[in-house]
Write a protein that holds these residues in place. Structure first.
Motif, PDB file in Angstrom:
ATOM      1  N   SER A  21       0.838  -1.190   0.000  1.00 21.97           N
ATOM      2  CA  SER A  21       0.000   0.000   0.000  1.00 21.97           C
ATOM      3  C   SER A  21       0.873   1.240   0.000  1.00 21.97           C
ATOM      4  O   SER A  21       1.350   1.678   1.046  1.00 21.97           O
ATOM      5  N   VAL A  22       1.120   1.788  -1.178  1.00 24.15           N
ATOM      6  CA  VAL A  22       1.979   2.960  -1.311  1.00 24.15           C
ATOM      7  C   VAL A  22       1.357   3.936  -2.308  1.00 24.15           C
ATOM      8  O   VAL A  22       0.534   3.557  -3.150  1.00 24.15           O
ATOM      9  N   SER A  23       1.762   5.190  -2.186  1.00 21.82           N
ATOM     10  CA  SER A  23       1.397   6.220  -3.158  1.00 21.82           C
ATOM     11  C   SER A  23       2.676   6.872  -3.665  1.00 21.82           C
ATOM     12  O   SER A  23       3.671   6.956  -2.926  1.00 21.82           O
ATOM     13  N   LEU A  24       2.665   7.325  -4.896  1.00 20.15           N
ATOM     14  CA  LEU A  24       3.856   7.879  -5.524  1.00 20.15           C
ATOM     15  C   LEU A  24       3.563   9.280  -6.053  1.00 20.15           C
ATOM     16  O   LEU A  24       2.539   9.499  -6.715  1.00 20.15           O
ATOM     17  N   ASP A  36       5.605  11.872 -15.469  1.00 24.56           N
ATOM     18  CA  ASP A  36       6.823  11.186 -15.052  1.00 24.56           C
ATOM     19  C   ASP A  36       6.744  10.913 -13.549  1.00 24.56           C
ATOM     20  O   ASP A  36       6.005  11.604 -12.835  1.00 24.56           O
ATOM     21  N   PRO A  37       7.525   9.950 -13.056  1.00 22.05           N
ATOM     22  CA  PRO A  37       7.716   9.888 -11.607  1.00 22.05           C
ATOM     23  C   PRO A  37       8.319  11.203 -11.098  1.00 22.05           C
ATOM     24  O   PRO A  37       8.728  12.050 -11.892  1.00 22.05           O
ATOM     25  N   THR A  38       8.436  11.374  -9.799  1.00 17.73           N
ATOM     26  CA  THR A  38       8.656  12.664  -9.163  1.00 17.73           C
ATOM     27  C   THR A  38       9.701  13.540  -9.846  1.00 17.73           C
ATOM     28  O   THR A  38       9.450  14.705 -10.168  1.00 17.73           O
ATOM     29  N   ALA A  86      17.127  14.921  -0.416  1.00 20.73           N
ATOM     30  CA  ALA A  86      17.408  14.158  -1.636  1.00 20.73           C
ATOM     31  C   ALA A  86      18.543  13.164  -1.418  1.00 20.73           C
ATOM     32  O   ALA A  86      18.535  12.061  -1.983  1.00 20.73           O
ATOM     33  N   ARG A  87      19.517  13.519  -0.590  1.00 22.11           N
ATOM     34  CA  ARG A  87      20.656  12.636  -0.355  1.00 22.11           C
ATOM     35  C   ARG A  87      20.281  11.409   0.472  1.00 22.11           C
ATOM     36  O   ARG A  87      21.068  10.473   0.592  1.00 22.11           O
ATOM     37  N   ARG A  88      19.095  11.392   1.037  1.00 21.06           N
ATOM     38  CA  ARG A  88      18.630  10.212   1.770  1.00 21.06           C
ATOM     39  C   ARG A  88      18.073   9.143   0.840  1.00 21.06           C
ATOM     40  O   ARG A  88      17.777   8.024   1.280  1.00 21.06           O
ATOM     41  N   CYS A  93      17.341   4.449 -10.991  1.00 20.58           N
ATOM     42  CA  CYS A  93      16.213   4.790 -10.120  1.00 20.58           C
ATOM     43  C   CYS A  93      16.618   4.829  -8.649  1.00 20.58           C
ATOM     44  O   CYS A  93      17.364   3.964  -8.184  1.00 20.58           O
ATOM     45  N   TRP A  94      16.103   5.836  -7.956  1.00 20.11           N
ATOM     46  CA  TRP A  94      16.266   5.991  -6.518  1.00 20.11           C
ATOM     47  C   TRP A  94      14.895   6.074  -5.871  1.00 20.11           C
ATOM     48  O   TRP A  94      13.987   6.724  -6.404  1.00 20.11           O
ATOM     49  N   ASP A  95      14.729   5.447  -4.726  1.00 20.57           N
ATOM     50  CA  ASP A  95      13.517   5.567  -3.920  1.00 20.57           C
ATOM     51  C   ASP A  95      13.772   6.510  -2.749  1.00 20.57           C
ATOM     52  O   ASP A  95      14.859   6.478  -2.141  1.00 20.57           O
ATOM     53  N   LEU A  96      12.775   7.316  -2.432  1.00 21.54           N
ATOM     54  CA  LEU A  96      12.845   8.185  -1.261  1.00 21.54           C
ATOM     55  C   LEU A  96      11.489   8.155  -0.566  1.00 21.54           C
ATOM     56  O   LEU A  96      10.493   8.637  -1.117  1.00 21.54           O
TER      57      LEU A  96
END
Length: 332
Positions: free
Chosen positions: A170-173, A190-192, A222-224, A250-253
């Motif tokens: 259960s996630v939202s983007l 696009d993604p974020t 962003a660096r996280r 790809c990076w997830d945050l």
């Protein structure tokens, strides 16, 4: 009829696998020849562009390009072998870029530069640089960074001070709508954060820069982000030109409910938070995403347990279709 949503033979909606495979540009391979620099295949050139390239001269009116043939009669276009250094070859590609602009092949210079590499050696060797807008004419690998800012959706219990464990699926983007002024796929989603990778920045530094410019995300946040995947596919323009390998890093945050991206540099019209149902519906049958971003969103849904092997019969084949090797048209 929309080629990204339906087959040409009939109006039956494509499966998710077919929608991924429809983005694969290798079906246009017969229209291309290899592009060779110093004996190394660095990309491919559409046959329609060959007459123009063969007419371009460098210093001393010496042609910059010539035809060669390799094993089994394979045809290629090679940059002048007398250009022996990175600097000399880069100057030559600048001359070529000017000719592409004069002949209306590209509108203008971008400013960022992409590299053309010898990928066959143990150490990746930079052979020359070319303006980003011209790079796709030569099949230079396109490298992009993609930051996916997502929220886990938790369900509250009857107690006001208690929250149940979040459902893993259960996630939202956060999604970004491209500006109407974009030269390609305006107003698509696009993604974020999405941006091209220049040669003079590290991946992380570029990700941080793009996140701040496009979405107003602080550098420290962003660096996280965590690097999670690299997707690969041969892509082209809808008319089959500019075929190249596209790499999507790809990076997830994970962000909380207080996170709110905002458009800063004019490349994004607005941001919206899409839940997992909307994301999955879009990749399976929608047409709101920039087509190539179908790969990035499908990868996100797989990694977060939305698309599962028990529910998707083509699960393994979809994974393979999102990790295609670069097409090589020349044997050294």
């Amino acid at each position: 009829m929309n080629i990204y949503a339906y087959s040409r033979a009939e109006a039956t909606p494509l499966t998710l696998l077919e929608r991924i495979q429809s983005l694969d540009a290798t079906r246009h391979v017969s229209s291309y020849v290899a592009f060779v620099i110093s004996g190394h295949c660095v990309g491919q050139i559409h046959r329609r562009l060959i007459p123009l390239l063969l007419s371009i001269n460098g210093d001393g009116r010496i042609p910059l390009f010539s035809r060669i043939q390799g094993r089994c009669g394979a045809e290629a276009i090679t940059l002048d072998d007398d250009l022996s250094t990175n600097e000399e070859r880069t100057r030559a590609m600048n001359i070529v870029t000017d000719d592409l602009i004069r002949n209306g092949i590209i509108k203008c210079r971008h400013g960022d530069r992409y590299g053309l590499y010898n990928e066959g050696s143990n150490v990746r060797e930079l052979l020359c640089m070319v303006d980003r807008n011209a790079a796709s004419c030569f099949g230079a690998t396109s490298v992009g960074v993609h930051l996916l800012c997502y929220r886990k959706c938790c369900v509250r219990t009857d107690r006001q001070d208690s929250i149940q464990d979040c459902d893993a699926g259960s996630v939202s983007l956060w999604m970004a709508q491209r500006s109407e002024s974009k030269s390609s796929f305006p107003l698509k989603w696009d993604p974020t954060v999405a941006g091209g990778q220049p040669t003079d920045l590290s991946f992380v530094e570029n990700l941080v820069k793009e996140a701040n410019e496009e979405a107003g995300i602080d550098d420290s946040l962003a660096r996280r982000a965590t690097a999670v995947s690299c997707l690969s596919q041969m892509t082209s323009k809808p008319n089959g030109t500019c075929m190249k390998q596209s790499l999507y890093h790809c990076w997830d945050l994970e962000v909380d409910e207080n996170f709110l991206p905002y458009a800063r540099d004019g490349e994004v019209t607005k941001f919206e938070l899409w839940d997992s149902d909307k994301l999955e519906d879009e990749v399976r049958q929608g047409n709101n995403l920039r087509p190539a971003m179908r790969l990035v969103v499908v990868d996100f849904l797989i990694r977060h347990g939305i698309i599962k092997p028990d529910d998707e019969q083509n699960y393994a084949t979809i994974q393979a279709a999102m990790h295609r090797e670069r097409l090589i048209l020349w044997s050294e």
